[in-house]
Design a protein around this motif. Sequence first.
Motif, PDB file in Angstrom:
ATOM      1  N   LYS A  63       0.830  -1.204   0.000  1.00  0.00           N
ATOM      2  CA  LYS A  63       0.000   0.000   0.000  1.00  0.00           C
ATOM      3  C   LYS A  63       0.864   1.253   0.000  1.00  0.00           C
ATOM      4  N   ASN A  64       1.915   1.263   0.810  1.00  0.00           N
ATOM      5  CA  ASN A  64       2.800   2.436   0.852  1.00  0.00           C
ATOM      6  C   ASN A  64       3.503   2.650  -0.483  1.00  0.00           C
ATOM      7  N   LYS A  65       3.923   1.561  -1.138  1.00  0.00           N
ATOM      8  CA  LYS A  65       4.604   1.689  -2.433  1.00  0.00           C
ATOM      9  C   LYS A  65       3.657   2.246  -3.497  1.00  0.00           C
ATOM     10  N   ILE A  66       2.394   1.750  -3.515  1.00  0.00           N
ATOM     11  CA  ILE A  66       1.422   2.242  -4.500  1.00  0.00           C
ATOM     12  C   ILE A  66       1.132   3.716  -4.254  1.00  0.00           C
ATOM     13  N   ASN A  67       0.940   4.093  -2.986  1.00  0.00           N
ATOM     14  CA  ASN A  67       0.682   5.503  -2.677  1.00  0.00           C
ATOM     15  C   ASN A  67       1.847   6.396  -3.088  1.00  0.00           C
ATOM     16  N   MET A  68       3.071   5.908  -2.887  1.00  0.00           N
ATOM     17  CA  MET A  68       4.252   6.697  -3.273  1.00  0.00           C
ATOM     18  C   MET A  68       4.355   6.829  -4.786  1.00  0.00           C
ATOM     19  N   ASP A  69       4.043   5.745  -5.530  1.00  0.00           N
ATOM     20  CA  ASP A  69       4.078   5.819  -6.998  1.00  0.00           C
ATOM     21  C   ASP A  69       3.048   6.825  -7.514  1.00  0.00           C
ATOM     22  N   PHE A  70       1.849   6.781  -6.956  1.00  0.00           N
ATOM     23  CA  PHE A  70       0.825   7.736  -7.359  1.00  0.00           C
ATOM     24  C   PHE A  70       1.241   9.159  -6.995  1.00  0.00           C
TER      25      PHE A  70
END
Length: 513
Positions: free
Chosen positions: A242-249
């Motif tokens: 979840k943290n990785k997806i939020n950072m990519d966005f």
Amino acid sequence: MIQVDQKNEAVLLPIYGSMVPFHVATIRTVSSQQDTNRNCFIRIIFHVPGTPFSPHDSNSLKNQGAIYLKEVSFRSKDPRHISEVVQQIKTLRRHVVARESEKAERATLVTQEKLQLAGNRFKPIRLSDLWIRPVFGGRGRKIPGTLEAHVNGFRYSTTRADERVDIMYGNIKHAFFQPAEKEMITLLHFHLHNHIMVGNKKTKDVQFYVEVMDVVQTLGGAKRSAYDPDEIEEEQRERDRKNKINMDFQSFVNRVNDLWGQPQFNGLDLEFDQPLRELGFHGVPYKASAFIVPTSSCLVELVENPFLVVTLSEIEIVNLERVGLGQKNFDMTIVFKDFKKDVLRIDSIPSTALDGIKEWLDTTDIKYYESRLNLNWRQILKTITDDPQSFIENGGWEFLNLEASDSDSEDEEESDQGYQPSDVEPESESEDDVSDSESLVESEDEEEEESEEESEEEKGKTWEELEREASNADREKGNESDSEEDRRRRKMKALGKSRAPPSSSIPKRSKLR
């Protein structure tokens, strides 16, 4: 035998030994049924101009003397062939209707500029493995796609050639970025000025999202402890994903904001807005309950479909309805500046969110009112649009202000009671009123004199008088304590003594032997 021509979209019917073609668009309904003798019947009903379901068009008006075929029925001993024909006609008709409706919707679209690809100027900003809403049509397996930011717009595309959507920067009204906190998805949402086509659907809202965790979890038969190392590791993996997806966005949003900050995009005033979860509240904008969140410029709900995007600058007033003591829920009615547009209702908002909503409306400088009942807004807006001048002269929206109306009514009552014209002399009192007032005064004086005499008597009593009054009071109490029969007996005895003559005056009777 009935035949279906898929290429020419026609149905061939045998009539008097000849195959007569009918276009599938002329067919209104087709059905089949079977009787007890295993004979199967197919019934085809056509569109006839001039009926309630098929009004006259330009072609029928040209040929007003034409005779139309309304209905045909055929009998067959092969039920399997009849069922196949019915299915083919229905499928072909559905495709033709969908194509014509899409064509009609595309005709109403505003023409968009052509997308300029980045090419050699710069490398396009890319975000991959995204899903889109609304989804593309078709019955095939859905596949994720990639969103790219080019010179003058976005392009979303999948590996299929026909699944592609272009969104121009000039057509974007609001852009939102909502990271996954308590939701299952991280999303980018674009609310547009004009409709575009996504597949065969006409829409103003396009959303790209990624699921940060599985929406459906398999519950195993075995019990798992909260301290199970495998479960703890799985939860940690979900948090890291979840943290990785939020950072990519977030990285994609920052780079696009930098692109929109260039001089050629200054007139568009574009920037990704992020919802403020701490100001959110639950409500029912459509059919299901949802978590509605304000942003700096909008009031949005972006997780459940259909989406809700309300621009704050387009709001005229907000009316909070069913507000009162003992109410667990209340409703919010949003009236837009365009009175021809229907109001937006958000129902069943918990009363605990009332103070927060009022504070948020105050900070955004939106005028709000409160009412105890739901109002008929369609009739109210019709009255305003019919005569806007009288609406302004009557105070505008002040008829919704309950506090002002209550204070006005109280002032009117006080003024009605206390108003006396200065130029009119007071009427002379009648003789009856004067006599009544004099009698009242006299009675009051007499009461005062009696009370003074009683007070003087109470002050002047001696000890002997007080003892005598006490003994009389005790005697009376003793008499009261006796029963009614004893009192009656004593009374009769006293009466007998008072009426009895003296003993000498009564002659004695002689005894008879």
